[in-house]
Motif scaffolding. Structure first.
Motif, short mmCIF file in Angstrom:
data_model
loop_
_atom_site.label_atom_id
_atom_site.label_comp_id
_atom_site.label_asym_id
_atom_site.label_seq_id
_atom_site.Cartn_x
_atom_site.Cartn_y
_atom_site.Cartn_z
N THR A 116 33.66 9.74 97.34
CA THR A 116 34.86 9.94 98.15
C THR A 116 34.89 8.90 99.26
O THR A 116 34.76 9.23 100.44
CB THR A 116 34.89 11.36 98.75
OG1 THR A 116 33.68 11.56 99.51
CG2 THR A 116 34.98 12.40 97.67
N VAL A 123 42.67 10.79 97.71
CA VAL A 123 42.86 12.02 96.95
C VAL A 123 42.74 13.20 97.91
O VAL A 123 41.80 13.25 98.71
CB VAL A 123 41.79 12.13 95.84
CG1 VAL A 123 41.94 13.45 95.09
CG2 VAL A 123 41.90 10.95 94.88
N GLN A 127 41.86 18.55 95.77
CA GLN A 127 41.60 17.93 94.47
C GLN A 127 40.18 17.39 94.40
O GLN A 127 39.55 17.46 93.34
CB GLN A 127 42.61 16.80 94.21
CG GLN A 127 42.47 16.21 92.81
CD GLN A 127 43.50 15.14 92.52
OE1 GLN A 127 44.57 15.11 93.13
NE2 GLN A 127 43.19 14.25 91.58
N GLN A 128 39.67 16.86 95.50
CA GLN A 128 38.28 16.41 95.51
C GLN A 128 37.33 17.57 95.16
O GLN A 128 36.41 17.41 94.35
CB GLN A 128 37.91 15.85 96.88
CG GLN A 128 38.58 14.55 97.26
CD GLN A 128 38.16 14.09 98.65
OE1 GLN A 128 37.22 14.62 99.23
NE2 GLN A 128 38.87 13.11 99.18
N ASP A 131 37.82 18.62 91.50
CA ASP A 131 37.29 17.59 90.59
C ASP A 131 35.76 17.63 90.56
O ASP A 131 35.14 17.50 89.49
CB ASP A 131 37.75 16.21 91.03
CG ASP A 131 39.22 15.94 90.71
OD1 ASP A 131 39.83 16.77 90.01
OD2 ASP A 131 39.75 14.91 91.19
#
Length: 405
Positions: A116, A123, A127-128, A131
């Motif tokens: 990240t 993002v 969503q991080q 994911d």
């Protein structure tokens, strides 16, 4: 009424207590025979047989192999069913999220690292998180719905009154007042949030140097300088979750830092944090100070200094000065809390091993009235992630292993 919890002392509740005792023994010792479970729990053979049959029917235990090496036919062995439940943990730091999934026995079955990068995440944080979790779930060969509980470890702490992340200005994207609501909507399982250093303490208490200790302080030095306070076997988080944010502690030897919430730092952090070590090494004449991220440089310098000889070796002076600085802040914690044990954790401390521990202990004996035992952290591989998994597993087991419902 059917389906309600039993009354304490009734056969239903007593059976559930025996069930949980047997499951805990299987987790601790591995496969056991009916006779062995009976001896360890104090149950008769018929009662132990009924217990195992009940747990097997519930999908909580599996009949595995048999005992060997004794005359006569081998006894049937039983073990906890690994697939009875799964739990997940996330370790969130600037630059990456580590995620892992463990089965109910504690074995890690899937792991994933999500980079990240950047001060402004391209993002969204939700969503991080999804994911990273999905990456670990996929590595485990599972689906997101298979995970019973998730524990997320972050720097700082979420204020219970506002829901906003505090004490972690360096974590981009995590400060929205609606973030927890958005994550709850995106994730199908219960989610808990915990300070990263607190989770390192959970790992040490369950698996490492603090096993069997009800009162201890874990001093952490890696990306930042912090502490976890365990009192009476429980984490002390404080009114806003800020207990243990010792990097903000004013200490002798460092300029008085004001408006610490804006600067994100304080006296103890400036004096003994990882970022201070490269400059200190140069001041003391250490040659060939490496370049790179300060956490990696600090750990390399401390490891090199711990191997140095005595006398006027600059590396040895670095280790001694570092120990004095650490003890300067640690003395305040020890004087107030009087802990049984202090655990030194994080790469900038564990890299120093017993050499650094001994120097800190000697300094602390001069600076504080009480004298706790000092130990080097034993959980050195992803301690925050391990603590998140242990925390998630404890709550999952309490739910799944409860046969009184």
């Amino acid at each position: 009424m059917a389906g309600t919890a039993g009354t304490p002392g009734t056969p239903r509740v007593l059976r559930a207590m025996n069930d949980r005792a047997a499951l805990d023994l299987l987790l601790e010792h591995g496969p056991l025979s009916r006779t062995r479970i009976g001896k360890l729990t104090g149950l008769s053979k018929p009662t132990a047989s009924q217990l195992l049959a009940r747990l097997e029917a519930a999908g909580l235990v599996l009949a595995g192999g048999t005992t060997e090496g004794r005359p006569g036919p081998g006894a049937q062995l039983y073990e906890v069913n690994p697939a009875a439940a799964y739990a997940a943990g996330l370790d969130v730091a600037p630059g990456r999220i580590l995620a892992a999934v463990a089965d109910v026995t504690g074995r890690t079955v899937g792991r994933y690292e999500l980079p990240t990068p950047g001060r402004r995440p391209a993002v969204p944080v939700v969503q991080q998180v999804t994911d990273a979790l999905d990456g670990a779930v996929k590595a485990a060969g599972l689906a997101r719905a298979d995970v019973h509980r998730l524990v997320i470890g972050t720097p700082g702490a979420f204020d219970p009154g506002t829901g906003r992340l505090r004490y972690a200005s360096h974590l981009p994207g995590w400060h929205s007042p609606t973030l927890l609501e958005e994550l709850a909507a995106a994730l199908p399982m219960p989610v808990e949030y915990e300070n990263d250093v607190n989770l390192a303490a959970v790992a040490e208490q369950r698996l490492g140097a603090a096993r069997g200790h009800e009162d201890f302080v874990l001093l952490w030095n890696q990306e930042g300088l912090g502490a976890a306070l365990v009192l009476g076997g429980r984490l002390h988080r404080g009114w806003t979750g800020g207990a243990g944010e010792v990097g903000f502690l004013p200490v002798p030897g460092a300029p008085l830092v004001r408006k610490v919430s804006r600067t994100g730092s304080g006296g103890f952090q400036e004096l003994a944090g990882s970022q201070a070590l490269p400059g200190l090494a140069r001041e003391l004449g250490v040659a060939d100070v490496p370049s790179g991220p300060h956490t990696e440089v600090a750990a390399a310098l401390v490891a090199r200094a711990a191997r140095a000889g005595s006398g006027e070796d600059p590396h040895r002076r670095l280790l001694q000065t570092y120990a004095t600085r650490l003890a300067t802040g640690l003395a305040s914690l020890v004087s107030v809390l009087d802990p049984e044990l202090v655990v030194l954790s994080g790469t900038s401390l564990t890299a120093g091993g017993e050499a650094l521990r001994d120097l800190v202990r000697d300094e602390l004996e001069d600076l504080a009235a009480s004298r706790p035992r000092l130990a080097v952290g034993a959980v050195t591989e992803d301690p925050v992630l391990r603590g998140a998994l242990e925390s998630a597993l404890a709550a999952t087991r309490d739910e799944v292993f409860d046969t009184s419902r």
